[in-house]
Structure formats: structure tokens, C-alpha cells
Write an enzyme that holds these catalytic residues in place. Structure first.
Site, PDB file in Angstrom:
ATOM      1  N   THR A 197     -75.850 -32.106 -19.075  1.00  0.00           N
ATOM      2  CA  THR A 197     -74.458 -32.523 -18.896  1.00  0.00           C
ATOM      3  C   THR A 197     -73.939 -33.292 -20.113  1.00  0.00           C
ATOM      4  O   THR A 197     -72.819 -33.065 -20.569  1.00  0.00           O
ATOM      5  CB  THR A 197     -74.347 -33.415 -17.627  1.00  0.00           C
ATOM      6  OG1 THR A 197     -74.844 -32.668 -16.521  1.00  0.00           O
ATOM      7  CG2 THR A 197     -72.917 -33.828 -17.362  1.00  0.00           C
ATOM      8  N   ARG A 252     -76.889 -22.418 -15.962  1.00  0.00           N
ATOM      9  CA  ARG A 252     -77.052 -23.859 -16.221  1.00  0.00           C
ATOM     10  C   ARG A 252     -78.032 -24.086 -17.376  1.00  0.00           C
ATOM     11  O   ARG A 252     -77.856 -25.010 -18.176  1.00  0.00           O
ATOM     12  CB  ARG A 252     -77.494 -24.605 -14.953  1.00  0.00           C
ATOM     13  CG  ARG A 252     -76.326 -24.732 -13.955  1.00  0.00           C
ATOM     14  CD  ARG A 252     -76.457 -25.904 -13.007  1.00  0.00           C
ATOM     15  NE  ARG A 252     -76.428 -27.199 -13.643  1.00  0.00           N
ATOM     16  CZ  ARG A 252     -75.375 -28.022 -13.646  1.00  0.00           C
ATOM     17  NH1 ARG A 252     -74.241 -27.678 -13.071  1.00  0.00           N
ATOM     18  NH2 ARG A 252     -75.461 -29.205 -14.215  1.00  0.00           N
ATOM     19  N   HIS A 308     -68.470 -25.513 -17.893  1.00  0.00           N
ATOM     20  CA  HIS A 308     -68.842 -25.896 -16.531  1.00  0.00           C
ATOM     21  C   HIS A 308     -69.700 -24.791 -15.936  1.00  0.00           C
ATOM     22  O   HIS A 308     -69.524 -23.622 -16.265  1.00  0.00           O
ATOM     23  CB  HIS A 308     -67.586 -26.070 -15.681  1.00  0.00           C
ATOM     24  CG  HIS A 308     -67.882 -26.115 -14.203  1.00  0.00           C
ATOM     25  ND1 HIS A 308     -68.271 -27.269 -13.575  1.00  0.00           N
ATOM     26  CD2 HIS A 308     -67.907 -25.133 -13.261  1.00  0.00           C
ATOM     27  CE1 HIS A 308     -68.512 -26.997 -12.298  1.00  0.00           C
ATOM     28  NE2 HIS A 308     -68.293 -25.718 -12.076  1.00  0.00           N
ATOM     29  N   ARG A 340     -73.731 -26.630 -24.601  1.00  0.00           N
ATOM     30  CA  ARG A 340     -73.203 -27.988 -24.670  1.00  0.00           C
ATOM     31  C   ARG A 340     -73.656 -28.695 -25.948  1.00  0.00           C
ATOM     32  O   ARG A 340     -72.933 -29.526 -26.498  1.00  0.00           O
ATOM     33  CB  ARG A 340     -73.605 -28.771 -23.417  1.00  0.00           C
ATOM     34  CG  ARG A 340     -72.727 -28.364 -22.220  1.00  0.00           C
ATOM     35  CD  ARG A 340     -73.235 -28.873 -20.908  1.00  0.00           C
ATOM     36  NE  ARG A 340     -72.191 -28.810 -19.877  1.00  0.00           N
ATOM     37  CZ  ARG A 340     -72.394 -29.091 -18.604  1.00  0.00           C
ATOM     38  NH1 ARG A 340     -73.599 -29.462 -18.183  1.00  0.00           N
ATOM     39  NH2 ARG A 340     -71.400 -29.021 -17.749  1.00  0.00           N
ATOM     40  N   PHE A 360     -66.002 -41.726 -14.149  1.00  0.00           N
ATOM     41  CA  PHE A 360     -65.444 -40.750 -15.089  1.00  0.00           C
ATOM     42  C   PHE A 360     -64.419 -39.801 -14.453  1.00  0.00           C
ATOM     43  O   PHE A 360     -63.883 -38.913 -15.104  1.00  0.00           O
ATOM     44  CB  PHE A 360     -66.579 -39.931 -15.738  1.00  0.00           C
ATOM     45  CG  PHE A 360     -67.464 -39.212 -14.747  1.00  0.00           C
ATOM     46  CD1 PHE A 360     -67.102 -37.959 -14.260  1.00  0.00           C
ATOM     47  CD2 PHE A 360     -68.660 -39.785 -14.305  1.00  0.00           C
ATOM     48  CE1 PHE A 360     -67.912 -37.291 -13.354  1.00  0.00           C
ATOM     49  CE2 PHE A 360     -69.461 -39.113 -13.388  1.00  0.00           C
ATOM     50  CZ  PHE A 360     -69.094 -37.867 -12.913  1.00  0.00           C
ATOM     51  N   ASN A 408     -67.687 -31.601 -22.660  1.00  0.00           N
ATOM     52  CA  ASN A 408     -68.973 -30.920 -22.829  1.00  0.00           C
ATOM     53  C   ASN A 408     -68.869 -29.398 -22.746  1.00  0.00           C
ATOM     54  O   ASN A 408     -69.791 -28.718 -22.327  1.00  0.00           O
ATOM     55  CB  ASN A 408     -70.007 -31.471 -21.843  1.00  0.00           C
ATOM     56  CG  ASN A 408     -69.568 -31.297 -20.408  1.00  0.00           C
ATOM     57  OD1 ASN A 408     -68.466 -30.816 -20.149  1.00  0.00           O
ATOM     58  ND2 ASN A 408     -70.424 -31.664 -19.468  1.00  0.00           N
TER      59      ASN A 408
HETATM   60  P1  ADP Z   1     -72.359 -30.855 -14.572  1.00  0.00           P
HETATM   61  O1  ADP Z   1     -71.046 -30.406 -15.172  1.00  0.00           O
HETATM   62  O2  ADP Z   1     -73.478 -30.738 -15.547  1.00  0.00           O
HETATM   63  O3  ADP Z   1     -72.648 -30.210 -13.248  1.00  0.00           O
HETATM   64  P2  ADP Z   1     -71.589 -33.247 -13.084  1.00  0.00           P
HETATM   65  O4  ADP Z   1     -71.257 -32.336 -11.977  1.00  0.00           O
HETATM   66  O5  ADP Z   1     -72.470 -34.414 -12.817  1.00  0.00           O
HETATM   67  O6  ADP Z   1     -72.237 -32.436 -14.315  1.00  0.00           O
HETATM   68  O7  ADP Z   1     -70.260 -33.812 -13.706  1.00  0.00           O
HETATM   69  C1  ADP Z   1     -69.095 -33.006 -13.824  1.00  0.00           C
HETATM   70  C2  ADP Z   1     -68.483 -33.234 -15.188  1.00  0.00           C
HETATM   71  O8  ADP Z   1     -68.048 -34.590 -15.273  1.00  0.00           O
HETATM   72  C3  ADP Z   1     -69.426 -33.084 -16.360  1.00  0.00           C
HETATM   73  O9  ADP Z   1     -69.561 -31.746 -16.807  1.00  0.00           O
HETATM   74  C4  ADP Z   1     -68.775 -33.938 -17.409  1.00  0.00           C
HETATM   75  O10 ADP Z   1     -67.665 -33.259 -18.002  1.00  0.00           O
HETATM   76  C5  ADP Z   1     -68.227 -35.090 -16.584  1.00  0.00           C
HETATM   77  N1  ADP Z   1     -69.177 -36.222 -16.530  1.00  0.00           N
HETATM   78  C6  ADP Z   1     -70.281 -36.319 -15.766  1.00  0.00           C
HETATM   79  N2  ADP Z   1     -70.911 -37.494 -15.971  1.00  0.00           N
HETATM   80  C7  ADP Z   1     -70.192 -38.160 -16.904  1.00  0.00           C
HETATM   81  C8  ADP Z   1     -70.314 -39.415 -17.556  1.00  0.00           C
HETATM   82  N3  ADP Z   1     -71.315 -40.232 -17.267  1.00  0.00           N
HETATM   83  N4  ADP Z   1     -69.376 -39.740 -18.459  1.00  0.00           N
HETATM   84  C9  ADP Z   1     -68.351 -38.914 -18.744  1.00  0.00           C
HETATM   85  N5  ADP Z   1     -68.174 -37.732 -18.170  1.00  0.00           N
HETATM   86  C10 ADP Z   1     -69.072 -37.322 -17.265  1.00  0.00           C
HETATM   87 MG    MG Z   2     -71.596 -30.338 -11.419  1.00  0.00          MG
END
Ligand code: ADP
Ligand code: MG
Length: 370
Positions: free
Chosen positions: A179, A173, A206, A193, A145, A203
Site C-alpha cells: 500500500t 495485488r 487500487h 506502486r 487518511f 499510490n
Molecule cells: P490498499 O489500497 O492497499 O487496499 P487500504 O485499503 O488499506 O490499502 O487503503 C486504501 C487506500 O487509502 C490506499 O490505497 C491508500 O491510497 C490510502 N491509505 C491507506 N493507508 C494510508 C495511510 N496510512 N496514509 C495515507 N493514505 C493511506
Molecule cells: Mg483496500
């Protein structure tokens, strides 16, 4: 000596008249919410222990600016081990960001943040370049992604925030939710979210995943230079310190009236800066001194706002200068809804069409060092 609980901070005050920095210990007694100040260099009481209702303990943290008897004081350190331990375990920072898909919900999200007891101690709208986004999300390099994510994050403006609370990282969080927004909608329907996210990458918000990430992300984001200010066809709106906790509602009202917010920054004005910005009102507005005092009493949010004939159009939405008049004559205006008196009237807005660009330049070029 009683066992009465007290917090002691080292604070600095820039004494303009003498052109030197003075240092004090500021003690906050929790038992009766009183304070005193001790002049460190001259070893004497500077302010005798007294009630100071304008200052609450939640405003005291390293890096904060507090105003006591019109002096702007900067909290630079803890003065004893007890205070350090108490505050370092309790109060922490995280980095929150409103993603490009949530531009229309910026006001609503800020309002939820305040209502959940998180404080916003810095805030800036920027438009990340693709390079910025790739650096920011470096840990995800190579994941399926990654390209989508970094294209999306650099596609439009984002609002980054320094958030302060007890256990800020997990607290933010938890408020964000899972996520994946689809999971969020089923498992945690009250999270940001779930409410504002749509799918996958989109989503809404951040949040840092640890204190270490928070510190890296705060440094990274707040040193990015690219303010998205356009500096034409614009007016300048400043949310005043007394209304800062209503900022989300005010921003939402501005967006719902169809204005574009093209730049935004939180700023803590010092006296010379406020006097310079408001210079045209000196000798014209009887409340000039009171206004400068108020504008320097806490953080403001400055915005560049755009639309056709924006200066006049935005004055209509702001309403009459005096909130009392606004309440009677124009009850659906910002000042009618959020103003208290002629000084604490919720927002400053540019008066004359020819000043819109100049006032925006003041914040988004001169003060931001762009
Ligand atoms: P978070 O933002 O909850 O900390 P991550 O750090 O794992 O999550 O991922 C960063 C961002 O990447 C996410 O907020 C989301 O926008 C995107 N993302 C993560 N996993 C996916 C996925 N499987 N498909 C599409 N976008 C994703
Ligand atoms: Mg993250």
C-alpha cells in the site's frame, strides 16, 4: 467415450432475422483445440467438431462474447459440473483502478497488465464525485487518511478495470505491491506502486482485497454514470479488436504526443451498432463489410481525444489508412506501428472536423445512455 478433457458452455446467439435468442452448447476439446456446437432446442449438431484457431480457451468465461463464423455468441453458463469446477476455481475477476495521480501512466500500466497475463474484460474512465469516493471507500470512514483519500480520488479522472486471471485478486495485488509506495520502492521495486506511486495516498493503483470486495466494487464502479466526456473540440479514436493487447502502447503513444484523453470505455459492438456508427463508409469503402465484421469480433476501446484542431492533428498521428503505406511513408504513426492491413489498421479515427463531436457523442452519450 474417451476420457478426453472437454469444457462445455451454454451460449446464446441473438438471431436477428428471426428475432429470437437461440441457445447452444459449445464444447471445447482441449486435446486438439477443436470445438463443436449443439442446438439445445432442436436437439441437433449445429457445428460439427472442427478446428477454430480464432478461439482460444482463455476467451471462454461467463459473460464473455466470442465470435464464431461472424456470429456474436454470449457465454451465459457452464453446461456441466466438470466445466464449472474447472473454471470457477481457476479463473476469477477483480477490480483494478488507475488513480488520478497516474493519468500520464495509463498506457504504461495497461501494457504491464496485459504483459503479466491479466485480461481486461471491461474498462471505463470516469470522474468520481466526492460522494462516489466516500461510498467506494466506506470501509475506511473515520480513519485519519479518509478525507485526503476521498478528496484525492475525486480530484480527477480514474480508469476502472475488470481484470480476469487465475486467482485474479492476489495476482493483481501482487503486481500492485505494498500500500505504501515508499515501502514498495524498497521492498518490492518491480511493483506498480513502487514504479508509479509517490507517497501515502498517491499510490497509483487500487485493487480489491477479496473476491467479495471485487464483486461489490465491480458492481459499484460499472454502474456509475459519470463519463467525463467533454463533447467539444474532440475527436474519436477507437482501438480495434485485433490491437486490443497493444492498447497500452497505443494509449501511451497518444499521451506522449501531447493529446488529452478525456473519456475512455471498452465496448463490444454488435453488428447493428457497428453498421450504424460506420454508415457513412457504406458503399464508399470497399472493405465496409469486412470492417464491420472485424469491429464486432471482440472488444474495442473508444476514446474522446482533445487538443487544438484535434481531428486533423490526430489523423497525423494515426497515419494513412493502409498500414503498408504508413510503414513506408509515415513510420512513426500508430497504424505503421500496430496495423496489419486496411481493415485491421489498429485504430479508427474521425475523418472530418465536423464529425468529431458526433462520433464522441455516439459512444459517450448514446451508447452509454447518458
Ligand atoms: P490498499 O489500497 O492497499 O487496499 P487500504 O485499503 O488499506 O490499502 O487503503 C486504501 C487506500 O487509502 C490506499 O490505497 C491508500 O491510497 C490510502 N491509505 C491507506 N493507508 C494510508 C495511510 N496510512 N496514509 C495515507 N493514505 C493511506
Ligand atoms: Mg483496500
Amino acid at each position: 467415450m474417451s476420457s478426453e478433457e472437454r469444457y462445455v458452455f451454454v451460449i446464446e446467439w441473438f438471431d436477428q432475422a428471426a428475432s429470437l435468442i437461440r441457445k447452444y452448447n459449445l464444447t471445447y476439446f482441449t486435446v486438439d483445440n477443436t470445438i463443436d456446437m449443439f442446438d439445445i432446442k432442436n436437439r441437433r449438431i449445429f457445428l460439427k467438431r472442427c478446428q477454430y484457431p480464432g478461439l482460444s480457451v482463455s476467451e471462454l468465461f461467463i459473460g464473455a462474447t466470442v465470435t464464431i463464423y461472424s456470429r456474436q455468441l454470449k457465454v451465459i453458463d457452464y453446461a456441466d459440473v466438470f466445466t464449472r469446477q474447472k473454471f470457477e476455481t481457476q479463473r476469477s475477476k477483480t477490480f483494478g483502478m488507475i488513480k488520478p495521480d497516474c493519468y500520464n501512466n495509463i498506457g504504461k500500466i495497461i501494457d504491464i497488465i496485459y504483459s503479466k497475463g491479466l485480461r481486461i474484460t471491461n474498462l471505463k474512465m470516469i470522474k468520481m464525485t466526492l460522494t462516489n469516493a466516500r461510498q467506494f471507500y466506506a470501509e475506511h470512514t473515520g480513519k485519519p487518511f479518509f478525507e485526503d483519500l476521498t478528496n484525492f480520488m475525486s480530484s480527477d479522472v480514474v480508469v476502472g478495470m475488470e481484470l480476469v486471471a487465475e486467482n485474479a485478486v492476489p495476482k493483481w495485488r501482487e503486481l500492485m505491491g505494498p500500500t505504501n509506495p515508499i515501502t514498495a520502492k524498497t521492498d518490492s521495486p518491480n511493483t506498480l506502486r513502487a514504479i508509479f506511486g509517490t507517497q501515502g495516498t498517491h499510490n497509483a493503483v487500487h485493487g480489491s482485497d477479496s473476491a467479495t470486495s471485487a464483486s461489490r466494487e465491480l458492481n459499484f464502479f460499472f454502474s456509475l454514470p459519470n463519463s467525463p466526456a467533454v463533447l467539444n473540440n474532440c475527436t474519436c479514436c477507437i482501438i480495434k479488436p485485433h490491437a486490443i493487447y497493444q492498447a497500452g502502447k497505443i494509449i501511451n503513444m497518444i499521451l506522449e504526443e501531447g493529446f488529452e484523453i478525456s473519456a475512455m470505455m471498452m465496448v463490444h459492438l454488435d453488428k447493428p451498432t457497428a453498421e450504424e456508427f460506420f454508415e457513412v463508409y457504406k458503399g464508399v469503402l470497399p472493405e465496409f463489410t469486412a470492417m464491420v465484421d472485424h469491429m464486432t469480433s471482440g472488444p474495442c476501446i473508444a476514446m474522446e481525444i482533445r487538443q487544438e484542431n484535434v481531428v486533423n492533428a490526430f489523423r497525423q498521428v494515426s497515419g494513412p489508412l493502409d498500414p503498408e503505406v504508413a510503414k513506408h511513408l509515415r513510420s512513426n504513426t500508430i497504424r505503421a506501428a500496430f496495423g496489419i492491413d486496411r481493415v485491421q489498421n489498429a485504430v479508427h479515427c474521425t475523418d472530418l472536423p465536423e464529425d468529431g463531436v458526433l462520433e464522441c457523442e455516439y459512444f459517450f452519450r448514446i451508447l452509454s445512455g447518458r
